[in-house]
Every structure is written in structure tokens, then in C-alpha cells.
Scaffold this active site. Sequence first.
Site, PDB file in Angstrom:
ATOM      1  N   ARG A  51      -0.266 -47.993  -2.056  1.00 24.59           N
ATOM      2  CA  ARG A  51      -0.321 -46.844  -1.161  1.00 24.59           C
ATOM      3  C   ARG A  51       0.801 -46.946  -0.144  1.00 24.59           C
ATOM      4  O   ARG A  51       1.484 -47.958  -0.068  1.00 24.59           O
ATOM      5  CB  ARG A  51      -1.702 -46.776  -0.473  1.00 24.59           C
ATOM      6  CG  ARG A  51      -2.123 -48.151   0.004  1.00 24.59           C
ATOM      7  CD  ARG A  51      -2.789 -48.197   1.297  1.00 24.59           C
ATOM      8  NE  ARG A  51      -2.067 -47.565   2.355  1.00 24.59           N
ATOM      9  CZ  ARG A  51      -1.054 -48.129   3.015  1.00 24.59           C
ATOM     10  NH1 ARG A  51      -0.590 -49.335   2.703  1.00 24.59           N
ATOM     11  NH2 ARG A  51      -0.453 -47.493   3.998  1.00 24.59           N
ATOM     12  N   ALA A  53       3.805 -44.102   1.506  1.00 25.97           N
ATOM     13  CA  ALA A  53       4.749 -43.215   0.814  1.00 25.97           C
ATOM     14  C   ALA A  53       5.849 -43.953   0.031  1.00 25.97           C
ATOM     15  O   ALA A  53       6.037 -43.700  -1.168  1.00 25.97           O
ATOM     16  CB  ALA A  53       5.344 -42.239   1.827  1.00 25.97           C
ATOM     17  N   ARG A  94      -1.470 -37.958  -6.137  1.00 26.82           N
ATOM     18  CA  ARG A  94      -1.681 -37.676  -4.709  1.00 26.82           C
ATOM     19  C   ARG A  94      -0.667 -36.608  -4.278  1.00 26.82           C
ATOM     20  O   ARG A  94       0.492 -36.677  -4.679  1.00 26.82           O
ATOM     21  CB  ARG A  94      -1.495 -38.939  -3.847  1.00 26.82           C
ATOM     22  CG  ARG A  94      -2.576 -39.987  -4.088  1.00 26.82           C
ATOM     23  CD  ARG A  94      -2.503 -41.117  -3.065  1.00 26.82           C
ATOM     24  NE  ARG A  94      -3.099 -40.740  -1.799  1.00 26.82           N
ATOM     25  CZ  ARG A  94      -3.028 -41.500  -0.699  1.00 26.82           C
ATOM     26  NH1 ARG A  94      -2.371 -42.653  -0.727  1.00 26.82           N
ATOM     27  NH2 ARG A  94      -3.593 -41.108   0.424  1.00 26.82           N
ATOM     28  N   ASP A 246       4.452 -39.374   5.679  1.00 24.25           N
ATOM     29  CA  ASP A 246       4.366 -39.034   4.249  1.00 24.25           C
ATOM     30  C   ASP A 246       5.267 -37.876   3.868  1.00 24.25           C
ATOM     31  O   ASP A 246       5.683 -37.763   2.716  1.00 24.25           O
ATOM     32  CB  ASP A 246       2.919 -38.710   3.882  1.00 24.25           C
ATOM     33  CG  ASP A 246       2.118 -39.990   3.823  1.00 24.25           C
ATOM     34  OD1 ASP A 246       1.697 -40.477   4.891  1.00 24.25           O
ATOM     35  OD2 ASP A 246       1.969 -40.540   2.719  1.00 24.25           O
ATOM     36  N   ASN A 256       1.286 -37.364   8.481  1.00 24.18           N
ATOM     37  CA  ASN A 256       1.033 -38.799   8.359  1.00 24.18           C
ATOM     38  C   ASN A 256      -0.480 -38.998   8.390  1.00 24.18           C
ATOM     39  O   ASN A 256      -1.251 -38.033   8.556  1.00 24.18           O
ATOM     40  CB  ASN A 256       1.730 -39.568   9.491  1.00 24.18           C
ATOM     41  CG  ASN A 256       1.685 -41.069   9.272  1.00 24.18           C
ATOM     42  OD1 ASN A 256       1.968 -41.545   8.168  1.00 24.18           O
ATOM     43  ND2 ASN A 256       1.320 -41.835  10.280  1.00 24.18           N
TER      44      ASN A 256
HETATM   45  O1  MRU Z   1      -3.370 -42.919   2.509  1.00 25.48           O
HETATM   46  P1  MRU Z   1      -2.263 -43.912   2.708  1.00 25.48           P
HETATM   47  O2  MRU Z   1      -2.746 -45.269   3.042  1.00 25.48           O
HETATM   48  O3  MRU Z   1      -1.301 -43.921   1.546  1.00 25.48           O
HETATM   49  O4  MRU Z   1      -1.479 -43.359   3.953  1.00 25.48           O
HETATM   50  C1  MRU Z   1      -0.305 -43.995   4.353  1.00 25.48           C
HETATM   51  C2  MRU Z   1       0.314 -43.435   5.559  1.00 25.48           C
HETATM   52  O5  MRU Z   1      -0.118 -42.466   6.119  1.00 25.48           O
HETATM   53  C3  MRU Z   1       1.583 -44.076   6.003  1.00 25.48           C
HETATM   54  O6  MRU Z   1       1.725 -44.003   7.393  1.00 25.48           O
HETATM   55  C4  MRU Z   1       2.766 -43.348   5.349  1.00 25.48           C
HETATM   56  O7  MRU Z   1       2.596 -43.264   3.954  1.00 25.48           O
HETATM   57  C5  MRU Z   1       4.050 -44.024   5.638  1.00 25.48           C
HETATM   58  S1  MRU Z   1       4.156 -45.582   4.881  1.00 25.48           S
HETATM   59  C6  MRU Z   1       5.655 -46.244   5.271  1.00 25.48           C
END
Ligand code: MRU
Length: 367
Positions: A51, A53, A94, A246, A256
Site C-alpha cells: 500500500r 501510492a 484501487r 495519493d 490523501n
Molecule cells: O490506504 P493507504 O494505506 O494506501 O493510504 C496511503 C496514504 O494515504 C499515503 O499517505 C499515500 O499513499 C502516500 S504514500 C507515500
Amino acid sequence: MNIMEVDTVRLDEEKKAVIIIDQTKLPGRIELLELRQAEEIWRAIYLLQVRGAPAIGVCAALGLYVLAEQIQEEDYEGFWFALKKQSDYLNSSRPTAVNLSWALERMEHCLEICHFNGEEDDRAGWLACLHEEALKIYAEDIAVCRRLGEYGMTLIRNGDGILTHCNAGKLAAVRYGTATAPIYVGMEAGNRYRVFCDETRPLLQGARLTAFELQEAGVDTTLICDNMSASVMKQGWVDAVFVGCDRVAANGDMANKIGTSVLAAVARQYGIPLYVVAPTSTIDVHTATGDDIIIEQRPPEEVTEMWYSERMAPERVKVYNPAFDVTDHSLIAGVVTEYGIAGAPYTESFREIFTRKEACGGNPDRQ
Ligand code: MRU
């Protein structure tokens, strides 16, 4: 095994598999997963075994290469359609992080270029191109995050208190992470920071992942509940908020992890700058504003029972569980990219960032 010494996602050439750290098992157990089938990769992304981005993008690119190796078609049309089918399938795992479609589109595009160039225009040649592109996306992630760290650390001083949300750390990329990169790069230069990470309900990425990796890296780490940010800010313990992202829209609005926009509003209240640390692959110039970003909705059980030994909400209660929210660009002090720090007005500053990127041939080390 120290988590900081293992890539979050990588390709194992011999095993013909993508290897990921299974993030659903952290911090209790460090387990590696081998992904070979399309369904396994899709599920790993959907279930948040991998997980964040940038990590999702790298996993999809490496995964598509692993799947391409399994395509037996010798004619270009057949090979292309088989690859496109797998790419579209992975892309459906996703919706919010643009890095997923960005990485898959790069892979598709490199196959097209390989075919149109006409050299080595056969299955072996197409696989060689896809292999090179997937490894390029993986290697770029490391170089890009390092640059994010170098630019980001110019915004903080030795001893500063930093608050971060969710996990935009090493576990959300291959190494370094985005929001944590300034901390790790700053530490290499001898600096020390006090980092507050919030739990990040409902999936606890802050508690399970960020607190864990920061501790493993020897960072002074304090875990707080999501509703404690105003309290620590009011006491003057926080000098800056660093978050990942994201998808950044063309006007600087950004999606985000759910709760980021609350944090941004609280930070504004206390005069603390909130910086988004994100590679240019997270900036989506084709999305005009935050209103156009699709927000993933997740199962109600994540709120009502997951992590609890017994259900903590009445049966049949309505649950609203968006995985992300959009922070208005007016609440963002700057977007740290691998080509510099963009400020308002973002439409203009992103144009400059992308011009710089083009001038460097997409290699941040050529700046
Ligand atoms: O649902 P997730 O855990 O994938 O969410 C991740 C985030 O919101 C992060 O802040 C984002 O992907 C940036 S990661 C460098």
C-alpha cells in the site's frame, strides 16, 4: 530482519515473482509474500498487503512484467491484448492513487514503442522492453524519494518536531518513503527530529507502520490518537506537518488518507505549515480539482470490528468509510517534489516543475 534493510517491493528474477513485505502482518510479524498470479497481485493491493501510492505503482509495474512473462502469444496483437487485459485488471484494484494507472500506462506505452520501433519485434524483444521499464520504475522510486528527502529537509531544522499522518514512509515506497524522506535524509546529515505519528483510524497505518518503521530507524517517535493533533500543536511541539499523497490535482488540491484535511485545518489554526511530499508521478494534471478525484469507499467492518476483540459498534449501524479525503490547496504550504518545491499558484508552479523534469530527461539526478 530489520524492516529498513528490506525493499518494500522488489522483483525476484529467479522466482519470477514480485516480493512484498506483507503490511497487514506488521508490526507483529515481518513476512514476505511472493506474488505471481494476477489475482494475487490484485488482492495484495486491495487488501493493503502492499500500500501507499508509490509502492502500489512499483508493485503493479513489476507485477505486470511477471504476468507478461506468462503470456505465450507470439503475435503482437495477441500479446498486446493479453497484456492490456491484465493491466486493466490490476488497475481496478484501487481507484484513488494515480501512481497505479501511471505505472501501468508506462508499461503499456513502452510495449507500443518497442513494437513501433521495429527492432527485436518479437516476444523476447517485448519482454526485454517490459523488464527494463519495470526495473526503471522501481529504481526511479528510490532515486526520486531520496531527492524528496533532500528538498524536504531544507524546510526543517535540527531538533524540530514533525507530525505525520498515515504511512507515507519507507513502507509506502521502495525505500525512504515520501513524507519520511526528509527525516531519514536529515538524519544521515546528523540531524535529529521528534516525530509524532497519529494512529490513522480505521486501518492504523500510523500506529502499525509509521511508528514501527520510525522506531526501527532510531527516530524519536511518539504515537498519538487521531484526535490529539490539536493538543500537541497547541503545546508548541510541532514545527511542521509532512504528509504523503495519493493524487494531486492540477490546482494543488490533494487526496490523501482520510483525516489529512482535518489535520490541515488544525495546522492552519496554529500557524503550522503543512507540506505535501509527493513525487511528480502523483501529480495528475488531467484532474482539474479535488472534486474530480474518485475517493475509494471501503468495507464497514474496518470501522466496526477490525482490530477489536469484539465488535465496537451496534449491529446494522450505518457506516461511512471513505479511505481518503481531499485537502484544499489553500491549506497546503508547499508540495515537495523531486524537482523542487512547488507553491501557490500550483497550476503555474507545477508547469515549471514538469518543464524542469523534461529538461532532465526524467532523471532527477541530472539537475
Ligand atoms: O490506504 P493507504 O494505506 O494506501 O493510504 C496511503 C496514504 O494515504 C499515503 O499517505 C499515500 O499513499 C502516500 S504514500 C507515500
